[in-house]
Motif scaffolding. Sequence first.
Motif, short mmCIF file in Angstrom:
data_model
loop_
_atom_site.label_atom_id
_atom_site.label_comp_id
_atom_site.label_asym_id
_atom_site.label_seq_id
_atom_site.Cartn_x
_atom_site.Cartn_y
_atom_site.Cartn_z
N ALA A 88 -26.44 -83.28 -31.49
CA ALA A 88 -25.59 -82.34 -32.18
C ALA A 88 -24.66 -81.57 -31.33
CB ALA A 88 -26.42 -81.27 -32.89
N GLY A 89 -25.14 -81.46 -29.93
CA GLY A 89 -24.26 -80.84 -29.20
C GLY A 89 -22.95 -81.62 -28.57
N GLY A 90 -23.42 -82.75 -28.56
CA GLY A 90 -22.23 -83.79 -28.28
C GLY A 90 -21.06 -83.77 -29.26
N ALA A 91 -21.81 -83.61 -30.62
CA ALA A 91 -20.53 -83.70 -31.76
C ALA A 91 -19.86 -82.45 -31.55
CB ALA A 91 -21.40 -83.81 -33.09
N ILE A 92 -20.54 -81.24 -31.34
CA ILE A 92 -19.81 -79.87 -31.46
C ILE A 92 -18.79 -79.91 -30.37
CG2 ILE A 92 -20.10 -77.60 -30.99
CD1 ILE A 92 -22.90 -77.80 -32.48
N ALA A 93 -19.40 -80.26 -29.05
CA ALA A 93 -18.30 -80.39 -28.00
C ALA A 93 -16.97 -81.33 -28.17
CB ALA A 93 -18.84 -80.72 -26.71
N THR A 94 -17.24 -82.49 -28.78
CA THR A 94 -16.02 -83.10 -29.31
C THR A 94 -15.17 -82.63 -30.32
OG1 THR A 94 -17.53 -85.31 -28.85
CG2 THR A 94 -15.49 -85.58 -30.43
N LEU A 95 -15.65 -81.92 -31.16
CA LEU A 95 -14.95 -81.15 -32.18
C LEU A 95 -14.03 -80.08 -31.51
CD1 LEU A 95 -14.16 -80.54 -35.04
CD2 LEU A 95 -16.20 -79.21 -35.22
N ALA A 96 -14.76 -79.31 -30.56
CA ALA A 96 -14.28 -78.40 -30.04
C ALA A 96 -12.85 -79.00 -29.02
CB ALA A 96 -15.07 -77.74 -29.00
N LEU A 97 -13.00 -79.71 -28.51
CA LEU A 97 -11.82 -80.51 -27.61
C LEU A 97 -10.69 -80.87 -28.63
CD1 LEU A 97 -13.84 -82.64 -25.15
CD2 LEU A 97 -12.48 -80.55 -24.73
N PHE A 98 -11.12 -81.44 -29.87
CA PHE A 98 -9.88 -81.75 -30.46
C PHE A 98 -9.20 -80.56 -31.31
CE2 PHE A 98 -11.90 -85.98 -31.08
CZ PHE A 98 -10.71 -86.80 -31.23
N PHE A 105 -16.43 -74.96 -27.47
CA PHE A 105 -16.66 -76.27 -26.31
C PHE A 105 -17.93 -75.46 -25.58
CE2 PHE A 105 -16.04 -77.93 -21.95
CZ PHE A 105 -16.34 -79.30 -22.30
N ALA A 106 -17.70 -74.44 -25.05
CA ALA A 106 -18.84 -73.75 -24.39
C ALA A 106 -20.33 -73.76 -25.27
CB ALA A 106 -18.49 -72.52 -23.97
N PHE A 107 -20.05 -73.48 -26.48
CA PHE A 107 -21.23 -73.64 -27.40
C PHE A 107 -21.70 -75.04 -27.62
CE2 PHE A 107 -22.68 -74.02 -31.76
CZ PHE A 107 -23.81 -72.97 -31.47
N PHE A 164 -9.65 -90.80 -26.68
CA PHE A 164 -8.78 -90.31 -27.88
C PHE A 164 -7.62 -89.52 -27.18
CE2 PHE A 164 -13.20 -89.89 -29.26
CZ PHE A 164 -13.33 -91.12 -30.31
N ALA A 165 -6.81 -89.99 -26.36
CA ALA A 165 -5.74 -89.46 -25.60
C ALA A 165 -4.65 -89.22 -26.87
CB ALA A 165 -5.07 -90.26 -24.72
N PRO A 166 -4.29 -87.94 -26.64
CA PRO A 166 -3.81 -86.90 -25.63
C PRO A 166 -5.01 -86.16 -25.49
CG PRO A 166 -2.43 -86.41 -27.50
CD PRO A 166 -3.20 -87.69 -27.66
N ILE A 167 -6.12 -86.21 -26.28
CA ILE A 167 -7.17 -85.23 -26.42
C ILE A 167 -8.01 -85.80 -25.23
CG2 ILE A 167 -9.16 -84.22 -27.66
CD1 ILE A 167 -6.35 -83.79 -28.66
N MET A 168 -8.14 -85.16 -23.95
CA MET A 168 -8.92 -85.61 -22.99
C MET A 168 -10.22 -85.02 -22.98
SD MET A 168 -6.75 -87.03 -20.68
CE MET A 168 -7.83 -86.93 -19.36
N PHE A 169 -11.18 -86.08 -22.45
CA PHE A 169 -12.51 -85.83 -22.32
C PHE A 169 -13.39 -85.65 -23.71
CE2 PHE A 169 -10.78 -83.17 -18.93
CZ PHE A 169 -10.97 -84.05 -18.03
N ALA A 170 -12.65 -86.08 -24.74
CA ALA A 170 -13.38 -86.07 -26.09
C ALA A 170 -14.40 -87.30 -26.37
CB ALA A 170 -12.45 -85.73 -27.28
#
Length: 400
Positions: A88-98, A105-107, A164-170
Amino acid sequence: MTGGEREARRTAYILAASQAIIGSAAPIALSIGGLAGFYLLDTDKSLATAPVTGFSVGMALGALPAAAIIRGLGQRSGFMFGTAVTAAGGAIATLALFRSEFWLFAFGLLIIGIGNAFVQQFRFAAADNAPPEFKANAISFVLAGGIITAILGPQIVIFTRELFAPIMFAGSFAAIIGLSAVGAVILAFLRVKASGGTVAAVDQSDARPLMEIISQPRFAAALICGVGTYTLMSFVMTGAPLAMVGCGFSPDEATLGISWHVMAMFGPSFFTGRLIQRFGAERIVALGLFLLIGCAIVALSGIALWQFWTALILLGLGWNFGFIGSTAIVADTYRPSEKGKVQGFHDFVLFGAVAFASLMSGAVYNAYGWEMLNWIVFPVCVISLAALATLSLTHQRQTT
């Protein structure tokens, strides 16, 4: 080999494999959490390491609930619940980057940290399922799984950060979802001997109050050394990628530096348990603290890439000896009926301090630079060594 030791080895191997896979979420978060935060922020970059702090806060907040959930559901079901939290944390961080949302992202990293609190319980589970003479080895076997983590986590970052460039790190944080699924499959092979756990229920009648347990000189010294070792590792390591990129090195070179660091963290685990059995946990902890001092000396000697990487390797080695040694000491201070509350309290204090260290890492780096991060190593190591010396003197007085 006795039947008990054989079963303990099997449990340790399963937990080590799970540590290798699910634990890879940690180097992903730690190696690029600060960099991703740096890119998400505008002109003021002083909070760049706040997402990494979120990860550490998550581990602190998750320590007591993780211990309670594992105690209630049993080790296998409890650990599998933890993998769902990590996903779940991985999914939230990915969404935050998009969505380019820094605090979301911090959450997300905070949730990954809560999931990692369950992974931190693997070492205690291995020790609890082992005979006394095999406890240190069981802890070492589990942490040895970090060798794969050291390779897998950073390589995932290198190959997926532009997925997922240009979304870095997602792509790197999306990969955490897959890692969690594989880890859950491995954990399904843990054997359950009784309802709710991998070992039979224990009698609670001999459990002592928590204050009585944590006031033992041996527990206090182990906690000081464990906190000192882990906070220094987090403090220096969190700032290292920022410092490397700030000195003109590429994000890939910074990520590889973290890879060498994580490998050094877990590589010695194949023999750390034997060293503890031969020389004693206190001496191995002291060795780890001196290696941390060596890390600071190398880091202060210059800013070439080899100096960054060498310092990070020494930082990892120091963490391994200091943390495994202090964990082995803690494991000897409580009874089976006390393990849940003692382990939860220990990790709550430990990761609370680690969270503070990771937050201060970014602030200190932005205000005073890479050198100050390393100067702080010396007083913390001196305090930890003083705690070990006090424990030794107390033991000598009790035996004379």
